[in-house]
Write an enzyme that holds these catalytic residues in place. Structure first.
Site, short mmCIF file in Angstrom:
data_model
loop_
_atom_site.label_atom_id
_atom_site.label_comp_id
_atom_site.label_asym_id
_atom_site.label_seq_id
_atom_site.Cartn_x
_atom_site.Cartn_y
_atom_site.Cartn_z
N ARG A 228 0.65 -1.27 -0.05
CA ARG A 228 0.17 -0.05 -0.15
C ARG A 228 0.99 1.02 -0.03
O ARG A 228 1.87 1.32 0.72
CB ARG A 228 -0.96 -0.03 1.28
CG ARG A 228 -2.04 -0.94 1.18
CD ARG A 228 -3.19 -0.64 0.03
NE ARG A 228 -4.22 -1.48 -0.06
CZ ARG A 228 -4.65 -2.52 -0.76
NH1 ARG A 228 -3.43 -2.86 -1.75
NH2 ARG A 228 -5.49 -3.31 -0.67
N HIS A 276 -0.87 0.14 -9.65
CA HIS A 276 -1.59 -0.89 -8.92
C HIS A 276 -2.18 -1.99 -9.63
O HIS A 276 -3.23 -2.28 -9.57
CB HIS A 276 -2.57 -0.10 -8.03
CG HIS A 276 -3.15 -0.69 -6.86
ND1 HIS A 276 -3.55 -0.18 -5.51
CD2 HIS A 276 -3.12 -2.18 -6.31
CE1 HIS A 276 -3.59 -1.02 -4.61
NE2 HIS A 276 -3.59 -2.10 -5.23
P1 NAP Z 1 -2.09 -11.74 5.01
O1 NAP Z 1 -2.14 -13.14 4.43
O2 NAP Z 1 -2.88 -11.05 6.05
O3 NAP Z 1 -0.46 -11.43 5.52
C1 NAP Z 1 -0.30 -10.31 6.20
C2 NAP Z 1 1.10 -10.56 6.92
O4 NAP Z 1 1.72 -9.34 7.35
C3 NAP Z 1 1.27 -11.57 7.92
O5 NAP Z 1 2.44 -12.46 7.74
C4 NAP Z 1 1.01 -10.59 9.25
O6 NAP Z 1 1.80 -11.49 10.27
C5 NAP Z 1 2.11 -9.71 8.80
N1 NAP Z 1 1.90 -8.45 9.58
C6 NAP Z 1 0.67 -7.88 9.84
N2 NAP Z 1 0.91 -6.68 10.74
C7 NAP Z 1 2.34 -6.80 10.97
C8 NAP Z 1 2.90 -5.97 11.77
N3 NAP Z 1 2.49 -4.99 12.33
N4 NAP Z 1 4.29 -6.34 11.89
C9 NAP Z 1 4.83 -7.64 11.15
N5 NAP Z 1 3.95 -8.28 10.45
C10 NAP Z 1 2.90 -7.86 10.44
O7 NAP Z 1 -2.20 -10.68 3.68
P2 NAP Z 1 -1.82 -11.04 2.14
O8 NAP Z 1 -3.14 -11.75 1.41
O9 NAP Z 1 -0.35 -11.51 2.21
O10 NAP Z 1 -1.79 -9.55 1.56
C11 NAP Z 1 -0.81 -8.54 2.00
C12 NAP Z 1 -1.12 -7.13 1.49
O11 NAP Z 1 -0.63 -6.90 0.26
C13 NAP Z 1 -2.70 -6.82 1.50
O12 NAP Z 1 -3.09 -6.48 2.85
C14 NAP Z 1 -2.76 -5.71 0.50
O13 NAP Z 1 -2.61 -4.59 1.17
C15 NAP Z 1 -1.46 -6.04 -0.38
N6 NAP Z 1 -1.89 -6.49 -1.76
C16 NAP Z 1 -1.71 -5.55 -2.84
C17 NAP Z 1 -2.10 -5.93 -3.98
C18 NAP Z 1 -1.66 -4.95 -5.08
O14 NAP Z 1 -2.01 -5.30 -6.32
N7 NAP Z 1 -0.60 -4.24 -5.15
C19 NAP Z 1 -2.70 -6.92 -4.37
C20 NAP Z 1 -3.32 -7.63 -3.04
C21 NAP Z 1 -2.80 -7.58 -1.91
P3 NAP Z 1 1.17 -12.46 10.83
O15 NAP Z 1 1.63 -13.69 9.99
O16 NAP Z 1 1.86 -12.77 12.19
O17 NAP Z 1 -0.40 -12.59 11.04
C1 GLV Z 2 -5.27 -5.17 -4.13
O1 GLV Z 2 -4.72 -4.20 -3.91
C2 GLV Z 2 -5.99 -5.94 -3.09
O2 GLV Z 2 -5.95 -5.74 -1.67
O3 GLV Z 2 -6.74 -7.21 -3.17
#
Ligand code: NAP
Ligand code: GLV
Length: 313
Positions: A228, A276
């Site tokens: 983000r 994005h």
């Molecule tokens: P997720 O499965 O919820 O994973 C989040 C990870 O971040 C987990 O390992 C979590 O730790 C860690 N985390 C959260 N808060 C933290 C903190 N304060 N300190 C240290 N680690 C922390 O999420 P995801 O599905 O992988 O997605 C991650 C992010 O990618 C989304 O939230 C979104 O913002 C972004 N995204 C971007 C796009 C794009 O097109 N650019 C697309 C999709 C997603 P734990 O394992 O301990 O819970």
């Molecule tokens: C895209 O940024 C998503 O969070 O799926």
């Protein structure tokens, strides 16, 4: 079963058709202003406050993205947007993990093999072999080891590069050196050559990509932000590029999207910009996952992907 659907104007008809195909017994309708008729499930992206506020009878709200920061921001600005006690469910992978892996691996290899510098040499018609980066010190650090971060870390590690990962709670991933919690943050950052951000945006992670963080990386490090825009202190990145602390950055997300035409990032050749688009929401995969979870909930089964509202992800 009644399903209420809303995304900001886009390919709504295609979503409705796919949802109806996946759940033929369901009554699937697009939410329009004034619609207060009962619904069992809502499937949304950035829903207006009036859509869900005050509704009773909802069993779950499905967010059509992995990140829930946008819907939680609406809730913060207009409390009650999310009906109390109703689970908020996010997308898990749905084809985003391979897209992220492609994007990040491409950027890492581009920096490792110095393709930008070769492009510059080509522009100058110069035949010159550059000193390769030492693989053993080209450490890639992945912030966030969730669904996307863990997949990306393993994809990068498959090229034999040293890979570290950082999460909130302790994780074990084969081939990845893992760190957890603020007490291990500095050790995680120490000498990292490529920092990849895949954290959710929460109050704890806001502005995490800042001058203090950059100061702990290897000299001339690279930044890849695919999570983000609000994670990055933009002025600090421009300063770090100026001082050479950061050599180059690949950014997919920005504080303001679309990024304004006069934003200084557009004029910085060491910043690579994409709109994005590193991991798009894929309709077929997303509908299949949402439908499968709706069926599970109607059978009284538990599902994964329920957001912890207190943690913000
Ligand atoms: P997720 O499965 O919820 O994973 C989040 C990870 O971040 C987990 O390992 C979590 O730790 C860690 N985390 C959260 N808060 C933290 C903190 N304060 N300190 C240290 N680690 C922390 O999420 P995801 O599905 O992988 O997605 C991650 C992010 O990618 C989304 O939230 C979104 O913002 C972004 N995204 C971007 C796009 C794009 O097109 N650019 C697309 C999709 C997603 P734990 O394992 O301990 O819970
Ligand atoms: C895209 O940024 C998503 O969070 O799926």
């Amino acid at each position: 079963m009644r399903i209420l659907f809303y995304t900001p104007p886009s390919d709504t008809e295609a979503w409705l058709a796919d949802l109806r195909r996946a759940l033929p017994e369901a009554d699937v309708r697009e939410w329009k202003p004034g619609d207060t008729a009962p619904a069992d499930f809502a499937v949304v992206w950035r829903p207006p406050h009036e859509m869900l506020a005050g509704r009773s009878g909802l069993r779950a709200v499905f967010n059509l993205g992995a990140g829930v920061d946008a819907i939680l921001a609406i809730e913060r600005e207009q409390p009650g947007t999310l009906p109390a006690g109703v689970p908020l469910v996010r997308l898990e992978d749905t084809g985003m993990a391979p897209q992220m892996a492609e994007y990040v691996v491409h950027a890492v290899l581009r920096y490792l093999r110095r393709f930008d510098e070769y492009a510059q040499l080509q522009a100058e018609h110069r035949w010159h072999v550059l000193e390769p980066h030492a693989r053993e010190s080209f450490t890639v650090g992945v912030l966030g080891l969730g669904v996307l971060g863990a997949h990306v870390a393993q994809a990068v590690a498959s090229f034999g590069l040293p890979v570290r990962g950082y999460s909130r709670s302790a994780r074990h991933i084969d081939g990845i050196e893992t760190y957890a919690g603020p007490a291990q943050f500095d050790a995680f950052l120490d000498s990292v050559k490529v920092l990849v951000n895949l954290l959710p945006h929460t109050p704890d992670t806001h502005d995490v990509l800042n001058a203090n963080t950059f100061a702990k990386l290897a000299e001339g490090a690279y930044l890849i932000n695919v999570a983000r825009g609000a994670h990055l202190v933009e002025r600090d990145l421009l300063d770090a590029l100026k001082s050479g602390r950061i050599a180059a950055a690949t950014l997919d997300v920005f504080r303001e999207e679309p990024m304004p035409a006069d934003h200084p990032f557009w004029r910085e050749p060491r910043i690579t910009i994409t709109p994005h688009s590193s991991a798009l929401t894929l309709r077929t995969e997303s509908v299949a996952q949402v439908a499968q979870k709706i069926v599970a909930l109607t059978r009284g089964e538990t599902i994964s992907g329920i957001v912890d509202l207190a943690r913000g992800y």
